[in-house]
Design a protein around this motif. Structure first.
Motif, PDB file in Angstrom:
ATOM      1  N   PRO A   7      -1.529   9.185  -2.859  1.00 23.60           N
ATOM      2  CA  PRO A   7      -0.828   7.891  -2.827  1.00 23.60           C
ATOM      3  C   PRO A   7      -0.262   7.462  -4.174  1.00 23.60           C
ATOM      4  O   PRO A   7       0.838   6.908  -4.231  1.00 23.60           O
ATOM      5  N   ARG A   8      -0.958   7.727  -5.269  1.00 21.19           N
ATOM      6  CA  ARG A   8      -0.417   7.331  -6.578  1.00 21.19           C
ATOM      7  C   ARG A   8       0.823   8.155  -6.914  1.00 21.19           C
ATOM      8  O   ARG A   8       1.842   7.612  -7.358  1.00 21.19           O
ATOM      9  N   GLU A   9       0.750   9.462  -6.694  1.00 22.07           N
ATOM     10  CA  GLU A   9       1.903  10.310  -6.995  1.00 22.07           C
ATOM     11  C   GLU A   9       3.079   9.955  -6.090  1.00 22.07           C
ATOM     12  O   GLU A   9       4.232   9.930  -6.539  1.00 22.07           O
ATOM     13  N   ALA A  10       2.797   9.664  -4.816  1.00 18.21           N
ATOM     14  CA  ALA A  10       3.868   9.295  -3.889  1.00 18.21           C
ATOM     15  C   ALA A  10       4.575   8.023  -4.351  1.00 18.21           C
ATOM     16  O   ALA A  10       5.806   7.941  -4.350  1.00 18.21           O
ATOM     17  N   LEU A  11       3.792   7.023  -4.770  1.00 17.02           N
ATOM     18  CA  LEU A  11       4.404   5.773  -5.228  1.00 17.02           C
ATOM     19  C   LEU A  11       5.100   5.953  -6.569  1.00 17.02           C
ATOM     20  O   LEU A  11       6.088   5.261  -6.859  1.00 17.02           O
ATOM     21  N   GLU A  12       4.623   6.864  -7.405  1.00 17.47           N
ATOM     22  CA  GLU A  12       5.311   7.137  -8.672  1.00 17.47           C
ATOM     23  C   GLU A  12       6.691   7.733  -8.417  1.00 17.47           C
ATOM     24  O   GLU A  12       7.629   7.503  -9.193  1.00 17.47           O
ATOM     25  N   ILE A  13       6.843   8.491  -7.337  1.00 17.62           N
ATOM     26  CA  ILE A  13       8.159   9.019  -6.970  1.00 17.62           C
ATOM     27  C   ILE A  13       9.005   7.928  -6.318  1.00 17.62           C
ATOM     28  O   ILE A  13      10.208   7.815  -6.574  1.00 17.62           O
ATOM     29  N   MET A  14       8.366   7.106  -5.485  1.00 19.34           N
ATOM     30  CA  MET A  14       9.123   6.072  -4.775  1.00 19.34           C
ATOM     31  C   MET A  14       9.655   4.993  -5.706  1.00 19.34           C
ATOM     32  O   MET A  14      10.711   4.399  -5.429  1.00 19.34           O
ATOM     33  N   GLN A  15       8.967   4.722  -6.826  1.00 21.54           N
ATOM     34  CA  GLN A  15       9.394   3.623  -7.697  1.00 21.54           C
ATOM     35  C   GLN A  15      10.824   3.814  -8.209  1.00 21.54           C
ATOM     36  O   GLN A  15      11.657   2.922  -8.064  1.00 21.54           O
ATOM     37  N   ALA A  56       5.813  -2.270  -3.653  1.00 21.28           N
ATOM     38  CA  ALA A  56       5.235  -0.955  -3.957  1.00 21.28           C
ATOM     39  C   ALA A  56       4.551  -0.968  -5.324  1.00 21.28           C
ATOM     40  O   ALA A  56       3.486  -0.361  -5.513  1.00 21.28           O
ATOM     41  N   GLY A  57       5.152  -1.665  -6.284  1.00 22.21           N
ATOM     42  CA  GLY A  57       4.530  -1.760  -7.606  1.00 22.21           C
ATOM     43  C   GLY A  57       3.203  -2.495  -7.567  1.00 22.21           C
ATOM     44  O   GLY A  57       2.246  -2.096  -8.243  1.00 22.21           O
ATOM     45  N   GLU A  58       3.131  -3.567  -6.764  1.00 25.88           N
ATOM     46  CA  GLU A  58       1.873  -4.304  -6.639  1.00 25.88           C
ATOM     47  C   GLU A  58       0.786  -3.421  -6.031  1.00 25.88           C
ATOM     48  O   GLU A  58      -0.364  -3.424  -6.473  1.00 25.88           O
ATOM     49  N   VAL A  59       1.147  -2.650  -4.997  1.00 25.03           N
ATOM     50  CA  VAL A  59       0.159  -1.768  -4.359  1.00 25.03           C
ATOM     51  C   VAL A  59      -0.297  -0.698  -5.342  1.00 25.03           C
ATOM     52  O   VAL A  59      -1.493  -0.388  -5.444  1.00 25.03           O
ATOM     53  N   TYR A  60       0.635  -0.128  -6.099  1.00 27.12           N
ATOM     54  CA  TYR A  60       0.298   0.926  -7.063  1.00 27.12           C
ATOM     55  C   TYR A  60      -0.743   0.427  -8.065  1.00 27.12           C
ATOM     56  O   TYR A  60      -1.681   1.146  -8.414  1.00 27.12           O
ATOM     57  N   ARG A  61      -0.590  -0.828  -8.498  1.00 24.52           N
ATOM     58  CA  ARG A  61      -1.515  -1.365  -9.496  1.00 24.52           C
ATOM     59  C   ARG A  61      -2.927  -1.559  -8.930  1.00 24.52           C
ATOM     60  O   ARG A  61      -3.881  -1.676  -9.696  1.00 24.52           O
ATOM     61  N   ARG A  76      -7.569   4.983 -10.084  1.00 21.96           N
ATOM     62  CA  ARG A  76      -6.873   6.038 -10.818  1.00 21.96           C
ATOM     63  C   ARG A  76      -7.203   7.429 -10.296  1.00 21.96           C
ATOM     64  O   ARG A  76      -6.407   8.353 -10.443  1.00 21.96           O
ATOM     65  N   ASP A  77      -8.364   7.585  -9.680  1.00 23.74           N
ATOM     66  CA  ASP A  77      -8.770   8.913  -9.222  1.00 23.74           C
ATOM     67  C   ASP A  77      -8.564   9.110  -7.727  1.00 23.74           C
ATOM     68  O   ASP A  77      -9.090  10.056  -7.151  1.00 23.74           O
ATOM     69  N   ILE A  78      -7.786   8.232  -7.082  1.00 25.48           N
ATOM     70  CA  ILE A  78      -7.680   8.306  -5.622  1.00 25.48           C
ATOM     71  C   ILE A  78      -6.994   9.582  -5.160  1.00 25.48           C
ATOM     72  O   ILE A  78      -7.338  10.145  -4.127  1.00 25.48           O
ATOM     73  N   ASP A  79      -6.011  10.090  -5.940  1.00 21.69           N
ATOM     74  CA  ASP A  79      -5.331  11.318  -5.536  1.00 21.69           C
ATOM     75  C   ASP A  79      -6.310  12.489  -5.508  1.00 21.69           C
ATOM     76  O   ASP A  79      -6.291  13.309  -4.583  1.00 21.69           O
ATOM     77  N   GLU A  80      -7.176  12.571  -6.529  1.00 17.35           N
ATOM     78  CA  GLU A  80      -8.156  13.643  -6.561  1.00 17.35           C
ATOM     79  C   GLU A  80      -9.177  13.479  -5.429  1.00 17.35           C
ATOM     80  O   GLU A  80      -9.606  14.459  -4.809  1.00 17.35           O
ATOM     81  N   THR A  81      -9.550  12.216  -5.133  1.00 11.99           N
ATOM     82  CA  THR A  81     -10.521  11.958  -4.075  1.00 11.99           C
ATOM     83  C   THR A  81     -10.006  12.413  -2.712  1.00 11.99           C
ATOM     84  O   THR A  81     -10.751  12.969  -1.902  1.00 11.99           O
TER      85      THR A  81
END
Length: 666
Positions: A115-123, A274-279, A283-288
């Motif tokens: 989810p973090r990487e996906a939102l980093e692309i979507m921003q 999307a920025g609010e959700v990203y914040r 930080r480790d959710i992608d690895e989880t």
């Protein structure tokens, strides 16, 4: 595609300027080449329209108009359109060349993203769409194939508005809808309408695909996929990838709502959400979530789709990740990922294969006595079901929504068939700002499905007036803020000639204004006086500079070196740049000189004249020192009792003989 086949356009120069170097891609509307702009000596991408479209005057007119709109966009995440022209029978665009690969290629390689990487692309994608929406430009074809990942890590969106030229031309002549079926908004399927909210819908579908590795609506034909866009809600991403947080579900649900009025109005608002959700994401959710296996949804069997009796359609699986999967009767492919759907079939579901012949015979056979009994039983069961659904089966209990955001509350209510609206807001000491603090009817109340719930939102904690901590020591000022429920924030250092080092000059926001207790208060703290560099100054210049800063001067003399002038500063303590406070003592070393008027102990004092210095506003001690340093006697008259000089006589600037008495009062 096989680029080894000779392309007659490679090697040619378009418009006397753009040399075509190599072919890199081919789509339903154009072929893309790498070219060289010989005029500006730079690499460009050349998009050359197919010959069958060049003959369509209406298409060419619309294409040029849309290209002009796209060229007007200026944003770092938008593929720039440099030029448009017609040369040797070719209509072309000269665009920014972006080395790298498409987002589709990344998805094919990775399957899905965290989810973090996906939102980093979507921003950056949403920022580019937002810039276009503010300029009145609609993309109309948002999909991973049109998102380019630069080799240096930058993300750019291509083909703004160009789908409109093709779709408008085709619709005029055939009444067909042009689009990438996996990303079509319901209103595009029904009426062909497109605005900023259709781009938001497509971006929401793309976000779902980044998170899950698949498109939300699957079907055996493009028509069945289009039907699902109109009639079925996009599933929550967490239903495919367990563990995705509810705010991700809410974000996708908001962007892909079938009702355009309930989506973010444009990409600017979607970008902000999307920025609010990203914040809020760990930080480790992608690895989880990296090891979580997506839930496998049943897919249609391609073998169940066959050619039509007339042989007009051949059902073939689409390439992996393509926007369409199979072509049904009456469907035209206009490119690798774009299809045309007959307008009168948009909302018709796929009827599926006919029943077997034996079953058809039984269905058509007149019913006997048992058939009548069975029919009566079915009617009774159906009526019972209707009664149950109208009474017990058509109610739900109001869920607990306190603490959720508006979008999260909408999603949770929708799961139970309930609707929500925004009510009044109120201050709350526990619930953060913009979160649900109450719901009407109350939680647990039994209500009918479709009931409209009113949400009361928190305005955050009640604001508190900021106290005056001016001229307080830093620790004492922090305690004062905390005593009224405010949080001391950053400390900003600032020079001051009046406030001692380590004491508070002011607060930001200013004292007396109201502040939310959750927002920190910045403290501006005095760093004292920065000691000036006095070396090589004349003694009178150094004396004036230090007197202005309110510093006490202790003079020392040393014999000058050969050829060194007299009365020149050769040393100081504290050194230049060190912070000192008003009233501190400063030692200044000067070269010896002749006896001067300002030295009352000099036996050769010539008794000349001087100018009365300004001392109003200074403390009595500092004023007394300044006047004596300038060769005058001092008389102090009492006034209001404060330690600050409020007047002097004679006034500042008046010539007076050395030794004259200057009267000051306070």
């Amino acid at each position: 595609m096989d680029t080894s086949v000779a392309d007659p356009l490679v090697g040619q120069v378009l418009d006397g300027r753009y040399r075509v170097q190599s072919r890199v891609a081919q789509g339903g509307m154009a072929t893309v080449y790498v070219g060289h702009d010989t005029k500006l000596d730079r690499t460009v991408a050349l998009k050359v329209m197919h010959a069958n479209l060049v003959g369509d005057e209406e298409f060419v007119r619309r294409f040029i108009a849309e290209a002009k709109h796209a060229a007007a966009l200026s944003h770092p995440s938008v593929v720039a359109v440099y030029d448009q022209g017609t040369s040797k029978g070719h209509v072309f665009l000269a665009m920014e060349y972006v080395p790298g690969r498409t987002l589709r290629a990344l998805l094919t390689e990775r399957g899905r993203l965290g989810p973090r990487e996906a939102l980093e692309i979507m921003q950056p994608v949403l920022a580019a769409l937002g810039a276009a929406h503010r300029a009145g430009v609609i993309h109309r074809d948002v999909k991973p194939e049109n998102v380019l990942l630069n080799a240096d890590g930058r993300i750019k969106v291509a083909d703004f508005g160009l789908a409109r030229a093709e779709s408008a031309s085709k619709q005029t002549k055939t009444g067909m809808l042009i689009g990438t079926v996996g990303y079509l908004a319901p209103e595009q399927v029904i009426s062909g309408d497109a605005d900023t909210r259709t781009d938001v819908y497509a971006a929401g579908i793309m976000l779902f695909e980044l998170l899950t590795g698949r498109q939300p609506h699957q079907g055996g034909t493009p028509l069945s996929v289009a039907y699902k866009h109109v009639n079925e809600a996009v599933p929550l991403p967490s239903s495919v990838v367990p563990g995705l947080p509810p705010q991700i579900d809410a974000l996708v649900a908001s962007a892909t709502n079938r009702d355009p009025a309930r989506r973010p109005s444009d990409a600017v608002h979607f970008h902000s959400a999307a920025g609010e959700v990203y914040r809020t994401l760990p930080r480790d959710i992608d690895e989880t979530l990296a090891g979580v296996s997506p839930v496998t949804a049943p897919m249609p069997d391609p073998s169940a789709v066959s050619s039509s009796p007339e042989g007009s359609t051949q059902a073939l699986p689409a390439p992996a990740g393509a926007g369409t999967q199979m072509l049904g009767a009456g469907t035209q492919m206009l490119g690798p990922h774009t299809m045309a759907i007959p307008r009168d079939e948009h909302t018709q579901p796929d009827p599926g294969p006919p029943p077997p012949a034996g079953l058809r015979g039984r269905l058509l056979r007149p019913p006997g006595l048992y058939g009548v009994i069975a029919a009566v039983v079915v009617v009774v069961v159906l009526l019972g079901g209707v009664v149950w659904s109208v009474t017990l089966g058509n109610t739900e209990r109001v869920p607990k929504l306190v603490g959720l955001s508006e979008e999260q509350a909408r999603v949770e209510a929708a799961k139970l068939g309930l609707k929500v609206k925004r009510g009044d807001s109120r201050y709350d000491q526990k619930i953060p700002k913009d979160r649900v603090v109450d719901v009407q009817p109350k939680v647990g109340t039994e209500v009918k499905k479709g009931t409209l719930l009113t949400l009361v939102f928190s305005k955050g904690k009640k604001p508190v007036d900021i106290p005056d901590v001016h001229n307080m020591p830093l620790d004492q000022a922090k305690q004062r803020l905390q005593s009224v429920g405010l949080q001391p924030g950053d400390q900003v250092q600032q020079d001051s000639t009046t406030i001692p080092r380590g004491y508070v000059i002011k607060t930001r926001p200013a004292a007396g204004t109201s502040q939310n207790p959750d927002d920190p208060v910045t403290l501006v703290v005095s760093s004292g006086i920065k000691m000036p560099n006095l070396v090589n100054m004349r003694r009178d210049q150094a004396n004036a500079a230090l007197s202005k800063l309110g510093l006490n001067v202790q003079w020392q003399e040393q014999d000058p070196a050969p050829n060194q002038p007299e009365n020149i500063v050769v040393g100081q303590n504290p050194p230049p740049g060190q912070q000192v406070n008003r009233g501190d003592s400063v030692q200044v070393t000067v070269t010896k000189g002749q006896c001067q008027w300002w030295n009352p102990f000099c036996k050769d004092n010539d008794g000349g004249q001087g100018t009365v210095p300004p001392v109003t506003g200074q403390t009595i001690a500092v004023a007394r020192q300044l006047l004596r340093q300038n060769g005058f006697q001092v008389k102090v008259s009492k006034g209001n009792g404060r330690d600050i000089v409020t007047g002097q006589n004679p006034p500042a600037g008046t010539p007076q003989p050395h030794g004259a008495t200057i009267t000051i009062w306070h």
